[in-house]
Design an enzyme around this catalytic site. Structure first.
Site, PDB file in Angstrom:
ATOM      1  N   LYS A 106       1.250  14.793   0.565  1.00 43.37           N
ATOM      2  CA  LYS A 106      -0.024  14.665   0.178  1.00 43.37           C
ATOM      3  C   LYS A 106      -0.381  16.586   0.001  1.00 43.37           C
ATOM      4  O   LYS A 106      -1.477  16.860  -0.445  1.00 43.37           O
ATOM      5  CB  LYS A 106      -1.378  14.458   1.168  1.00 43.37           C
ATOM      6  CG  LYS A 106      -0.878  13.076   1.406  1.00 43.37           C
ATOM      7  CD  LYS A 106      -2.220  12.151   2.734  1.00 43.37           C
ATOM      8  CE  LYS A 106      -2.400  10.891   2.531  1.00 43.37           C
ATOM      9  NZ  LYS A 106      -3.118  10.185   2.156  1.00 43.37           N
ATOM     10  N   LYS A 147      -8.177  14.240   4.222  1.00 40.59           N
ATOM     11  CA  LYS A 147      -7.440  13.136   4.590  1.00 40.59           C
ATOM     12  C   LYS A 147      -6.497  13.186   5.647  1.00 40.59           C
ATOM     13  O   LYS A 147      -6.033  14.367   5.805  1.00 40.59           O
ATOM     14  CB  LYS A 147      -6.621  12.611   2.839  1.00 40.59           C
ATOM     15  CG  LYS A 147      -5.711  13.928   2.739  1.00 40.59           C
ATOM     16  CD  LYS A 147      -5.440  14.260   1.084  1.00 40.59           C
ATOM     17  CE  LYS A 147      -6.191  14.214   0.297  1.00 40.59           C
ATOM     18  NZ  LYS A 147      -6.037  12.957  -0.719  1.00 40.59           N
ATOM     19  N   ARG A 148      -5.162  12.538   5.684  1.00 39.89           N
ATOM     20  CA  ARG A 148      -4.327  12.176   6.685  1.00 39.89           C
ATOM     21  C   ARG A 148      -3.551  13.542   6.155  1.00 39.89           C
ATOM     22  O   ARG A 148      -3.129  13.874   5.208  1.00 39.89           O
ATOM     23  CB  ARG A 148      -3.820  11.157   7.000  1.00 39.89           C
ATOM     24  CG  ARG A 148      -4.121   9.565   7.386  1.00 39.89           C
ATOM     25  CD  ARG A 148      -4.922  10.592   8.825  1.00 39.89           C
ATOM     26  NE  ARG A 148      -3.946  10.121  10.048  1.00 39.89           N
ATOM     27  CZ  ARG A 148      -3.547   9.446  10.415  1.00 39.89           C
ATOM     28  NH1 ARG A 148      -3.795   8.710  10.932  1.00 39.89           N
ATOM     29  NH2 ARG A 148      -2.193  10.052  10.947  1.00 39.89           N
ATOM     30  N   LYS A 186     -14.995   9.049  -3.591  1.00 39.04           N
ATOM     31  CA  LYS A 186     -15.933   8.871  -2.954  1.00 39.04           C
ATOM     32  C   LYS A 186     -16.694   9.689  -3.217  1.00 39.04           C
ATOM     33  O   LYS A 186     -17.910  10.576  -3.480  1.00 39.04           O
ATOM     34  CB  LYS A 186     -15.757   9.076  -1.406  1.00 39.04           C
ATOM     35  CG  LYS A 186     -15.235   7.462  -0.587  1.00 39.04           C
ATOM     36  CD  LYS A 186     -14.954   7.799   1.095  1.00 39.04           C
ATOM     37  CE  LYS A 186     -13.899   5.744   1.265  1.00 39.04           C
ATOM     38  NZ  LYS A 186     -13.029   6.698   2.208  1.00 39.04           N
ATOM     39  N   HIS A 190       0.671  -1.494   0.290  1.00 40.49           N
ATOM     40  CA  HIS A 190      -0.176  -0.306   0.320  1.00 40.49           C
ATOM     41  C   HIS A 190       1.016   1.208   0.012  1.00 40.49           C
ATOM     42  O   HIS A 190       0.313   1.922   0.361  1.00 40.49           O
ATOM     43  CB  HIS A 190      -1.443   0.255   1.016  1.00 40.49           C
ATOM     44  CG  HIS A 190      -1.516  -0.653   1.416  1.00 40.49           C
ATOM     45  ND1 HIS A 190      -3.325  -0.567   0.442  1.00 40.49           N
ATOM     46  CD2 HIS A 190      -2.340  -2.008   1.969  1.00 40.49           C
ATOM     47  CE1 HIS A 190      -3.951  -1.919   0.809  1.00 40.49           C
ATOM     48  NE2 HIS A 190      -3.431  -2.613   1.383  1.00 40.49           N
ATOM     49  N   THR A 232      -8.558   6.817  -2.119  1.00 44.02           N
ATOM     50  CA  THR A 232     -10.107   6.028  -1.952  1.00 44.02           C
ATOM     51  C   THR A 232     -10.830   7.410  -1.998  1.00 44.02           C
ATOM     52  O   THR A 232     -12.056   6.980  -2.061  1.00 44.02           O
ATOM     53  CB  THR A 232     -10.021   5.154  -1.128  1.00 44.02           C
ATOM     54  OG1 THR A 232      -9.446   5.737  -0.160  1.00 44.02           O
ATOM     55  CG2 THR A 232      -9.787   3.903  -0.830  1.00 44.02           C
TER      56      THR A 232
HETATM   57  C1  26V Z   1       2.805   2.244   8.195  1.00 46.35           C
HETATM   58  C2  26V Z   1       2.368   1.764   9.692  1.00 46.35           C
HETATM   59  C3  26V Z   1       4.153   2.003   9.871  1.00 46.35           C
HETATM   60  C4  26V Z   1       3.802   2.056  11.129  1.00 46.35           C
HETATM   61  C5  26V Z   1       2.391   2.181  12.368  1.00 46.35           C
HETATM   62  C6  26V Z   1       1.387   1.874  11.570  1.00 46.35           C
HETATM   63  C7  26V Z   1       1.418   2.464  10.963  1.00 46.35           C
HETATM   64  C8  26V Z   1       0.376   1.730   9.925  1.00 46.35           C
HETATM   65  C9  26V Z   1       0.443   2.345   8.604  1.00 46.35           C
HETATM   66  C10 26V Z   1       1.173   2.634   7.794  1.00 46.35           C
HETATM   67  C11 26V Z   1       0.863   1.847   5.709  1.00 46.35           C
HETATM   68  C12 26V Z   1       0.461   3.213   5.639  1.00 46.35           C
HETATM   69  C13 26V Z   1       0.035   2.330   4.378  1.00 46.35           C
HETATM   70  C14 26V Z   1      -1.236   3.299   3.400  1.00 46.35           C
HETATM   71  O1  26V Z   1      -2.495   4.017   4.601  1.00 46.35           O
HETATM   72  N1  26V Z   1      -1.041   2.913   2.207  1.00 46.35           N
HETATM   73  C15 26V Z   1      -2.366   3.912   1.818  1.00 46.35           C
HETATM   74  O2  26V Z   1      -3.442   2.601   1.755  1.00 46.35           O
HETATM   75  C16 26V Z   1      -4.831   3.155   0.661  1.00 46.35           C
HETATM   76  C17 26V Z   1      -5.349   2.065   0.191  1.00 46.35           C
HETATM   77  O3  26V Z   1      -4.942   1.230  -0.169  1.00 46.35           O
HETATM   78  C18 26V Z   1      -4.278   4.116  -0.434  1.00 46.35           C
HETATM   79  O4  26V Z   1      -4.626   4.034  -0.993  1.00 46.35           O
HETATM   80  C19 26V Z   1      -3.522   5.211   0.348  1.00 46.35           C
HETATM   81  O5  26V Z   1      -3.373   5.715  -1.090  1.00 46.35           O
HETATM   82  C20 26V Z   1      -2.862   4.746   0.705  1.00 46.35           C
HETATM   83  O6  26V Z   1      -1.480   6.126   1.279  1.00 46.35           O
END
Ligand code: 26V
Length: 817
Positions: A559, A553-554, A665, A362, A661
């Site tokens: 971004k 968004k975050r 929406k 992701h 995503t």
């Molecule tokens: C990384 C970490 C690192 C450790 C702590 C907790 C944590 C939680 C999540 C992540 C990875 C985040 C990756 C992510 O959210 N990617 C997003 O995924 C969406 C669904 O595929 C996509 O639409 C977004 O573009 C993408 O940024």
């Protein structure tokens, strides 16, 4: 569906059930006016109706002997459940009727439900949309996750700064979950691995002297859309065993021994609120292993209960989808369980593992790619480290066979990154241990196979595939935009809810003035609803004739909320100079959470708020420009925001947003996108046509070439508008009593090494915004674009995405021997 159930679904019994739950289950006096207890009673009433279908669904899957898929994810960002259940079970009207005698409307009752915020952002919400689509497509898919006591923090804004508050979402209980203590599993940590000779005289490994924790499952029903199917989301809670440390116990430290149990219960205490980096936290690894082990033990126990220790058919009947690297330790854990617990040999266990596991990537951001210190990992999970070393050794010998003598390549591809502090590259473990690796949008997958995972792609190209994300049209159109849904039903029929390609039928109406009028009236009503939310949460009035320009968004540098703020400052500066030629009045809305430790992201929030304060309090600008930061952005607030948006901001640096995503929406709800050629934006633009999308910015390739000689100072020097914006920022105009606080943001923009290259895209962005104004001014022109966006959004249904997972990766719902 059996007859009892049919009877139960009738409105008359629904009435009775509601009263019964209110007064008997919950023990409340009739109608003392408590919306909270009414919500609770209604949830139980609806749950009753799900339970029978739930059992039937399980039986049906079992009879069909189809391949079951387990979706392993550290995050499920579910939002509210009641509204979705009412929609999918078609219970909204009877419930409204039943509530009449309680003199209370459904909306007020729904407000009582807290969001299940068990996720950070896109990745967690995608998992939730996928569950809805799997149930709607009647696929045997179970979600496995963690039952965090504290979900995503709540955000408050104080003096412009983000403040985090805990989200104790289970405080008043969760009526949607059913605890299943009989399926409790034991999870081991620490200890050591030793060899021993078993009864047959064979040498085997065992993991001993461990510290154990119990995993207790809680099941949540996932109803499909009006099809009688109810799938399961199983969330694990950690619980201490009742075993005491005897030495401590006998030494009289009874209370210390009991208190030590706390440690175990902390595993599922809190969701990590970072979606970019949280490298090396040992509690996070504990969460990951806890989820992987509990879920695998669950699936294996069910298998053994019917098939005994014969695993020859296991892979034909079971699959696992790993949501990012977070649960990839499952690859090593499945090997361990098969070999150590069920006496399967390495080769057979490896075939089973690689043919059941599939990994979704992701993100390309290097800071989000998980790597665990070998030392930390080996202390906590010694037996798993042995297995990973063995997987790696065997894998590297394959690499050596293919590229003899290429030491560099072996070092590059090793699951273990060597160095002072060797680390396990979880993404590489995910690739090596899976039969499928997918990205989440076409560009993202291309960048994976050409860049980050190139070596692996060259070794096994067939493993790699793309699955462009999607969102569920039930929540993101049918539920959140009832006005537009009714118009769609009337115009093209109701089929679109489960067959979004039908929306193409709207293309014929894009030039129909009467239809456009109704479409725009609906947008206007939705804008009024959004304006009410803004008024209550920010105390700022939004006028519905203005462009509603939204970025939610975050908060992350990639971004580029900062780019958006720079445009806002440019508008402000033009308005101060009475330069209104070609401008259309705008309301600019921001929302999103920053990771608590991410200083730059938090500073961006502060800047947005300071700029908003200066603009909103200037009466001269009242009819031209308004800016807000809506606090505590969540699934539930998005349900109000996306139907009321005109312009969707998708402005990440090209090559950085894997998919997005939120963009989908907004599109479904008729917003037009202003965006870069990044993630799924590219596919959105292809679907809707270039005339109906405001494109700007460098491409991913151009970004990489430009990086070499990026010169923001030079750009600012020749761009009067940008120079003016920088001048306002640097003069302290937005931080008069807070001297110098924005220096890091200013420095980032001027930095030739700025990874996000904000200045590079500024002019192109401003030009695109001018085209927005031009188009918006002509109501008929905008209506056409808006209708076409809804009409062409069909491919961004998660039903399409899930059908592709089913056909290309899962082979679910077919018998497979
Ligand atoms: C990384 C970490 C690192 C450790 C702590 C907790 C944590 C939680 C999540 C992540 C990875 C985040 C990756 C992510 O959210 N990617 C997003 O995924 C969406 C669904 O595929 C996509 O639409 C977004 O573009 C993408 O940024």
């Amino acid at each position: 569906m059996n007859e009892d159930l049919a009877r139960a679904l009738e409105a008359t019994t629904l009435d009775e059930d509601l009263l019964r739950h209110y007064s008997l289950t919950l023990g409340r006096d009739d109608n003392d006016g408590s919306h909270f207890y009414l919500y609770h009673a209604l949830a139980l009433t609806v749950r009753d109706r799900l339970v029978a279908q739930w059992r039937d669904t399980r039986d049906t899957y079992q009879q069909k002997e189809c391949r079951s898929i387990n979706y392993l994810s550290l995050e499920f960002l579910m939002g509210r459940t009641l509204n979705n259940a009412l929609l999918n079970l078609d219970l909204e009207l009877p419930v409204r009727k039943a509530l009449q005698s309680w003199a209370c409307d459904l909306e007020a009752v729904e407000q009582e439900e807290l969001d299940a915020g068990l996720g950070n952002g896109g990745l967690g919400r995608l998992a939730a949309c996928f569950l809805d689509s799997c149930a709607t497509l009647q696929l045997p898919v179970t979600g496995y996750g963690l039952r965090y006591q504290y979900g995503m923090f709540h955000q408050r804004i104080e003096n412009g700064y983000q403040v985090e508050l805990p989200d104790r979402w289970l405080r008043h209980g969760n009526p949607w979950e059913i605890e299943c203590p009989e399926a409790t599993r034991r999870i081991r940590f620490f200890g050591y691995s030793e060899s021993y000779r078993d009864g047959n005289g064979d040498i085997r490994q065992r993991w001993v002297d461990t510290q154990d924790v119990l995993a207790v499952p809680y099941d949540i029903p996932i109803p499909g859309y009006r099809n009688g199917t109810v799938n399961t989301l199983r969330l694990w809670a950690s619980q201490a065993t009742d075993e005491f440390d005897l030495t401590e116990f006998n030494a009289g430290s009874y209370t210390d021994a009991v208190a030590a149990k706390n440690q175990a219960e902390q595993i599922t205490m809190v969701l990590y609120p970072n979606d970019a980096s949280e490298q090396g936290k040992s509690l996070r690894l504990r969460q990951q292993y806890f989820l992987a082990s509990a879920s695998l033990q669950d699936v294996l126990a069910n298998w053994v209960a019917t098939a005994g220790h014969d695993f020859s058919n296991f892979a034909a009947r079971n699959g696992f989808q790993l949501n990012d690297t977070h649960p990839t330790v499952a690859i090593a854990e499945l090997m361990r369980l098969l070999m150590d617990e069920y006496r399967v040999g390495w080769n057979e266990a490896w075939v089973i593992t690689t043919s059941t596991m599939a990994y979704t990537n992701h993100t390309l951001l290097p800071e989000a790619l998980e790597k665990w210190s070998v030392n930390l990992f080996g202390d906590m999970l010694p037996r798993l480290l042995e297995i990973i070393h063995e997987i790696n050794a065997r894998f590297l010998s394959r690499v050596a066979d293919k590229w003899p003598g290429d030491q560099d390549r072996q070092a590059r591809m090793s699951i273990i990154e060597e160095g002072d502090e060797p680390r396990i590259r979880m993404a590489y473990l995910g690739i090596v241990g899976s039969h499928s690796v997918n990205g989440v949008a076409a560009l993202h997958t291309r960048l994976l196979t050409r860049g980050l995972f190139r070596d692996f792609y060259e070794l096994t190209p067939g493993k790699f595939n793309n699955k462009t994300n999607g969102v569920t049209p039930r929540r993101w159109l049918a539920h959140c935009n009832p006005r537009l849904s009714a118009l769609l039903d009337e115009t093209i029929g109701r089929q679109w809810v489960t067959n979004m390609d039908q929306l193409q039928g709207l293309v014929d109406y894009a030039d129909d003035a009467a239809f456009a009028e109704r479409f725009m009236d609906i947008k206007q009503a939705n804008k009024a609803a959004l304006a009410r939310l803004v008024e209550t949460s920010c105390g700022v009035g939004f006028s519905t004739g203005m462009i509603f320009d939204v970025q939610v968004k975050r908060i992350h540098e990639y971004k580029r909320q900062l780019l958006n703020v720079l445009h806002v400052i440019l508008l402000y500066s033009r308005l101060l100079h009475n330069d209104t030629a070609g401008l259309h009045p705008r309301c600019v809305l921001f929302g999103g959470k920053a990771a608590p430790g991410y200083a730059m992201a938090k500073l961006i929030i502060k800047l947005i708020n300071n700029v908003a304060t200066v603009i909103n309090r200037d009466p001269r600008l009242r009819d031209w420009l308004r800016v807000v930061f809506v606090p505590d952005y969540s699934v539930t607030t998005m349900e109000v925001i996306c139907p009321g948006t005109d312009l969707s901001e998708q402005i990440s640096t090209a090559g950085k947003e894997a998919s997005g995503t939120g963009n989908m929406k907004f599109m479904m709800n008729g917003a037009v996108t202003i965006g870069t050629l990044d993630g799924a934006n590219i596919e959105i633009r292809e679907a809707v046509g270039e005339d109906n999308f405001f494109l700007f910015g460098l491409t991913a390739e151009e970004i990489e070439t430009r990086r070499q000689h990026y010169d923001p100072e030079g750009i600012i020097a020749v761009d009067q508008g940008l120079a003016q914006v920088m001048q306002l920022l640097e003069s302290g105009h937005f931080n008069l009593l807070e001297s110098g606080i924005f220096a890091p943001l200013i420095a980032a923009i001027r930095n030739p090494g700025d990874p996000w290259m904000t200045a590079a895209d500024f002019r192109s962005y401003v030009d695109a915004q001018q085209r927005v104004d031009d188009r918006f001014t002509d109501r008929a022109v905008w209506a056409r674009m808006s209708i076409l966006n809804t009409a062409c959004s069909g491919r961004f249904s998660s039903d399409r995405t899930i059908s592709e997972y089913r056909d290309d990766i899962w082979y679910a719902d077919k018998r497979r021997d």
